[in-house]
Write an enzyme that holds these catalytic residues in place. Structure first.
Site, PDB file in Angstrom:
ATOM      1  N   ARG A   1       0.856  -1.183   0.000  1.00 42.89           N
ATOM      2  CA  ARG A   1       0.000   0.000   0.000  1.00 42.89           C
ATOM      3  C   ARG A   1       0.897   1.240   0.000  1.00 42.89           C
ATOM      4  NH1 ARG A   1      -1.984  -3.450   4.165  1.00 42.89           N
ATOM      5  NH2 ARG A   1      -4.076  -4.274   3.762  1.00 42.89           N
TER       6      ARG A   1
ATOM      7  N   LYS B   1      -2.101  -1.736   7.906  1.00 39.40           N
ATOM      8  CA  LYS B   1      -3.539  -1.549   8.076  1.00 39.40           C
ATOM      9  C   LYS B   1      -4.076  -2.571   9.073  1.00 39.40           C
ATOM     10  CE  LYS B   1      -7.752  -1.000   5.353  1.00 39.40           C
ATOM     11  NZ  LYS B   1      -8.342  -1.051   3.985  1.00 39.40           N
TER      12      LYS B   1
ATOM     13  N   HIS C   1      -2.472   2.341  -6.379  1.00 44.96           N
ATOM     14  CA  HIS C   1      -2.955   1.083  -5.810  1.00 44.96           C
ATOM     15  C   HIS C   1      -3.057  -0.001  -6.883  1.00 44.96           C
ATOM     16  CE1 HIS C   1      -4.548  -0.887  -2.253  1.00 44.96           C
ATOM     17  NE2 HIS C   1      -5.462  -1.471  -3.002  1.00 44.96           N
TER      18      HIS C   1
ATOM     19  N   ARG D   1      -0.420  -2.636  -6.665  1.00 47.86           N
ATOM     20  CA  ARG D   1      -0.709  -3.680  -5.676  1.00 47.86           C
ATOM     21  C   ARG D   1      -1.669  -4.717  -6.276  1.00 47.86           C
ATOM     22  NH1 ARG D   1      -1.113  -4.797   0.008  1.00 47.86           N
ATOM     23  NH2 ARG D   1      -3.251  -5.188   0.713  1.00 47.86           N
TER      24      ARG D   1
ATOM     25  N   HIS E   1      -4.079  -9.131   4.178  1.00 46.19           N
ATOM     26  CA  HIS E   1      -5.531  -9.164   4.340  1.00 46.19           C
ATOM     27  C   HIS E   1      -5.914 -10.027   5.550  1.00 46.19           C
ATOM     28  CE1 HIS E   1      -6.141  -8.267  -0.222  1.00 46.19           C
ATOM     29  NE2 HIS E   1      -5.960  -7.169   0.484  1.00 46.19           N
TER      30      HIS E   1
ATOM     31  N   TYR F   1      -9.541 -10.344  -6.437  1.00 49.03           N
ATOM     32  CA  TYR F   1      -8.583 -10.294  -7.542  1.00 49.03           C
ATOM     33  C   TYR F   1      -8.821 -11.411  -8.544  1.00 49.03           C
ATOM     34  CZ  TYR F   1      -5.944  -7.087  -4.567  1.00 49.03           C
ATOM     35  OH  TYR F   1      -5.570  -6.026  -3.785  1.00 49.03           O
TER      36      TYR F   1
END
Length: 224
Positions: free
Chosen positions: A71, A96, A163, A166, A189, A198
């Protein structure tokens, strides 16, 4: 290529007796001020001259984003101590969700970072990518603008942000057959369903995936 070669030749001519491999950031600043104040070059020409001089720090940022699927907030917080060249890992601290993780350090990226670190002046002291003016970490907005400039210069018209690097990292790993559970951990994640978004992108690439039989035949491990 012709434009960039011409711009670089103009720069080298103005350098005079200064060896190119001894250049400092101050030399570039003085040259660009000269182009603006004395030569009164247009904005477009100035952009060409800046781009031709290849900002290695900016390139290193974008390579880092793609090679590790980071990120933008993670890129700007990277510290020199987070790059573990012995174990070939990058430590992502307090990402995150306040989650720490490790990602693989690409050998190609390591070479790029070494070139950047060797040639850039002043060298960073704490953060991998530091602001010349303040010595602090780069603002997120600045890195986003660096990506936008690179996208524009490459002639890419699609409306995407940094982004997308990524996203591309994850998609390309899927295309190579990497287990989505590993990709989940690399991206940081919490939920596998976040990573699964994805997949719909990757399905478009199914037509390009070769059968393992084809690979064996091409490598002459089997014959017909």
């Amino acid at each position: 290529m012709k434009t960039y070669l011409n711009e670089i030749s103009q720069f080298l001519y103005r350098l005079g007796n200064i060896p190119a491999d001894e250049l400092k950031a101050e030399h570039l600043r003085k040259y660009l001020v000269f182009c603006f104040e004395k030569l009164k070059l247009s904005e477009n020409t100035l952009h060409s001259r800046i781009n031709a001089l290849s900002n290695k720090k900016h390139k290193a940022m974008l390579f880092t984003a793609y090679s590790a699927g980071l990120r933008v907030s993670e890129i700007v917080r990277l510290k020199l101590t987070d790059i573990d060249s012995e174990r070939m890992l990058i430590f992502i601290e307090n990402a995150k969700g306040k989650k720490d993780r490790y990602v693989n350090l690409s050998p190609v990226l390591l070479d790029i970072l070494r070139v950047y670190f060797k040639q850039y002046s002043p060298r960073p002291k704490v953060y991998l990518f530091e602001s010349e003016q303040t010595g602090d970490a780069y603002p997120i907005r600045t890195v986003q603008q660096i990506f936008s400039n690179a996208k524009r210069d490459a002639g890419i018209l699609k409306d995407v942000g940094i982004h997308s690097l990524r996203h591309s990292f994850a998609t390309h790993l899927l295309d190579k057959g990497t287990d989505i559970r590993y990709i989940k951990d690399l991206l940081g994640h919490f939920d596998i369903r976040t990573t699964e978004r994805y997949l719909h992108v990757s399905k478009h690439q199914l037509v390009n995936i070769a059968s393992p039989l084809d690979d064996l035949f091409k490598s002459k491990q089997i014959d017909w």
